[in-house]
Design an enzyme around this catalytic site. Structure first.
Site, mmCIF file in Angstrom:
data_model
loop_
_atom_site.group_PDB
_atom_site.id
_atom_site.type_symbol
_atom_site.label_atom_id
_atom_site.label_comp_id
_atom_site.label_asym_id
_atom_site.label_seq_id
_atom_site.Cartn_x
_atom_site.Cartn_y
_atom_site.Cartn_z
ATOM 1 N N LYS A 137 0.867 -1.172 0.000
ATOM 2 C CA LYS A 137 0.000 0.000 0.000
ATOM 3 C C LYS A 137 0.907 1.227 0.000
ATOM 4 O O LYS A 137 1.663 1.472 0.928
ATOM 5 C CB LYS A 137 -0.918 0.000 1.226
ATOM 6 C CG LYS A 137 -1.956 1.134 1.167
ATOM 7 C CD LYS A 137 -1.438 2.408 1.808
ATOM 8 C CE LYS A 137 -2.452 3.530 1.717
ATOM 9 N NZ LYS A 137 -2.043 4.720 2.514
ATOM 10 N N GLY A 140 1.288 8.319 1.831
ATOM 11 C CA GLY A 140 2.056 9.209 2.688
ATOM 12 C C GLY A 140 3.017 10.078 1.915
ATOM 13 O O GLY A 140 2.856 10.351 0.716
ATOM 14 N N GLY A 173 -4.921 11.181 -0.915
ATOM 15 C CA GLY A 173 -5.633 12.255 -0.218
ATOM 16 C C GLY A 173 -5.169 13.662 -0.537
ATOM 17 O O GLY A 173 -5.981 14.530 -0.889
ATOM 18 N N ASP A 291 -5.826 1.404 2.710
ATOM 19 C CA ASP A 291 -5.245 0.386 3.592
ATOM 20 C C ASP A 291 -6.115 -0.866 3.600
ATOM 21 O O ASP A 291 -5.622 -1.995 3.469
ATOM 22 C CB ASP A 291 -5.108 0.911 5.021
ATOM 23 C CG ASP A 291 -4.043 1.986 5.161
ATOM 24 O OD1 ASP A 291 -3.137 2.044 4.304
ATOM 25 O OD2 ASP A 291 -4.122 2.778 6.124
ATOM 26 N N LYS A 350 -4.922 0.957 10.847
ATOM 27 C CA LYS A 350 -3.836 0.326 10.091
ATOM 28 C C LYS A 350 -3.483 -1.031 10.687
ATOM 29 O O LYS A 350 -3.323 -2.021 9.964
ATOM 30 C CB LYS A 350 -2.605 1.236 10.069
ATOM 31 C CG LYS A 350 -2.800 2.512 9.261
ATOM 32 C CD LYS A 350 -1.528 3.327 9.189
ATOM 33 C CE LYS A 350 -1.761 4.631 8.435
ATOM 34 N NZ LYS A 350 -2.172 4.408 7.027
#
Length: 394
Positions: A137, A140, A173, A291, A350
């Site tokens: 995944k 970030g 995001g 996630d 997570k």
């Protein structure tokens, strides 16, 4: 049933020129080792480790084809009880960061001998994971910083070239927020989660399944890999239903995964890159947590590993102290840490995603810091690792 002798290829700069001729064995060896060496040179050498002796590792060792490949798992069990965090690797991260801030000299370039030694250390892992599936995944800071992005892509291509089947799942995001701002839609949140109304869903789908997805695909292809961009709607890859909290709008809970298309892609040596957009039975597009999507895809594929790239080093006993990193946890201990509120906030979903994937057959789940150079390679192919690994039991 384990497969050996993966095809070894280079993913360094010389390997991305598009030339058809294969490099010599020596060049392959040196090029692959150079990537491992660059990952190592970002931090100080880890402390010398004594041989492990704990009998609790017998079950883990039985799952491997090469005795040497259990070194890291053995080391973790030997040096870390289920309730005591370890700082062995994170201290090197702190040292590297401090040196960078102080404008200190760059780490010396590894010699040819050092590079070959690093490659020799990686060999058992390459053998162990050849033809195994690892779901990553991607998210970030590693999605936003161009340098980090290039390193992640380099790692993914290298792992693919040596015979490991990589599946990437991503969200996006910050990019969504940027485009919502461009079109004058103000982001709204409910209980910390994005509210996805009809107008927002249109932007989410366009950005995730379009711009972000194809950007990742392009970078992988440019680096010498073969990536195929998908979203959960393709071939009904991810089935979902609207979440019970209707205040969130078009946010979906995953109800099923059909891995057939992914399997066909990885079978041909390509890398599926999957955006976390799905649809319900009526065809309504839904925004799915990346996630969770990655965890469910990993379970459906019977993956060897699920790796979540984040902006934290892993599970920490003290969230403000990277020296309190838990190197390895089992499911029971993980649940206990949630009860004790050591695992809290955004780390809870997570970790729960990891636990759920393991309960469905994934061998191990990892939470790593995508900001650390080549963290993906270090977690998979070195004795030390860089993040937190969660398994069914010690």
């Amino acid at each position: 049933h384990h497969h050996r002798n993966p095809k070894k290829q280079s993913d360094d700069d010389d390997a991305t020129t598009g030339e058809e001729s294969k490099p010599s064995t020596h060049k392959q060896t040196m090029a692959v080792a150079a990537v491992f060496a660059s990952a190592r040179s970002a931090a100080a050498p880890p402390p010398t480790r004594s041989p492990p002796s704990s009998p609790s590792v017998a079950r883990r060792a039985a799952t491997t084809t090469t005795t040497t490949v259990t070194t890291r798992r053995l080391r973790r069990h030997h040096h870390l009880s289920s309730s005591t965090p370890s700082s062995s690797t994170t201290t090197t991260t702190k040292a590297a960061a401090a040196a960078a801030e102080a404008g200190g000299p760059a780490a010396p370039k590894p010699s040819a001998f050092d590079r070959v030694q690093i490659l020799a250390e990686a060999l058992p892992y390459l053998q162990r994971f050849a033809n195994k599936t690892i779901v990553v995944k991607y998210g970030g800071a590693a999605m936003k910083d161009p340098t980090l992005k290039a390193r992640v892509v380099s790692d993914v291509v290298l792992l693919s070239c040596v015979g490991i089947r990589i599946v990437m799942v991503h969200g996006g995001g910050p990019e969504i927020n940027r485009w919502l701002d461009k079109v004058g839609i103000e982001p709204r949140f409910h209980n910390g989660l994005r509210v996805t109304d009809e107008a927002t869903m249109e932007i989410v789908e366009a950005v995730l399944a379009g711009k972000v997805n194809k950007s990742i695909v392009s970078l992988i292809n440019k680096a010498g890999g073969k990536a195929v961009g998908l979203c959960g709607k393709d071939a009904n890859l991810i089935s979902a239903r609207q979440t019970s909290d209707r205040e969130l709008g078009y946010v979906g809970d995953v109800t099923g995964v059909d891995p057939a298309l992914i399997g066909a892609i990885v079978e041909k040596g390509s890398i599926p890159v999957i955006a976390s957009v799905a649809s319900d039975e009526s065809g309504q597009s839904l925004n799915v947590n990346a996630d969770i999507a990655a965890g469910e895809i990993a379970a459906s594929l019977g993956a060897e590993k699920l790796i979540l790239m984040t902006d934290v080093p892993g599970v920490l006993k003290d969230k403000d102290d990277v020296g309190t990193l838990y190197k390895e946890l089992d499911i029971q201990t993980t649940r206990g840490l949630i009860t004790e509120e050591i695992i809290a906030g955004g780390m809870i979903p997570k970790v729960q995603c990891c636990v759920r994937s393991i309960a469905q057959g994934v061998q191990a789940a990892h939470i790593i810091d995508g900001r650390q150079p080549h963290s993906l390679l270090q977690e998979i192919l070195t004795d030390e690792g860089v993040g937190t690994m969660i398994t069914e039991a010690h």
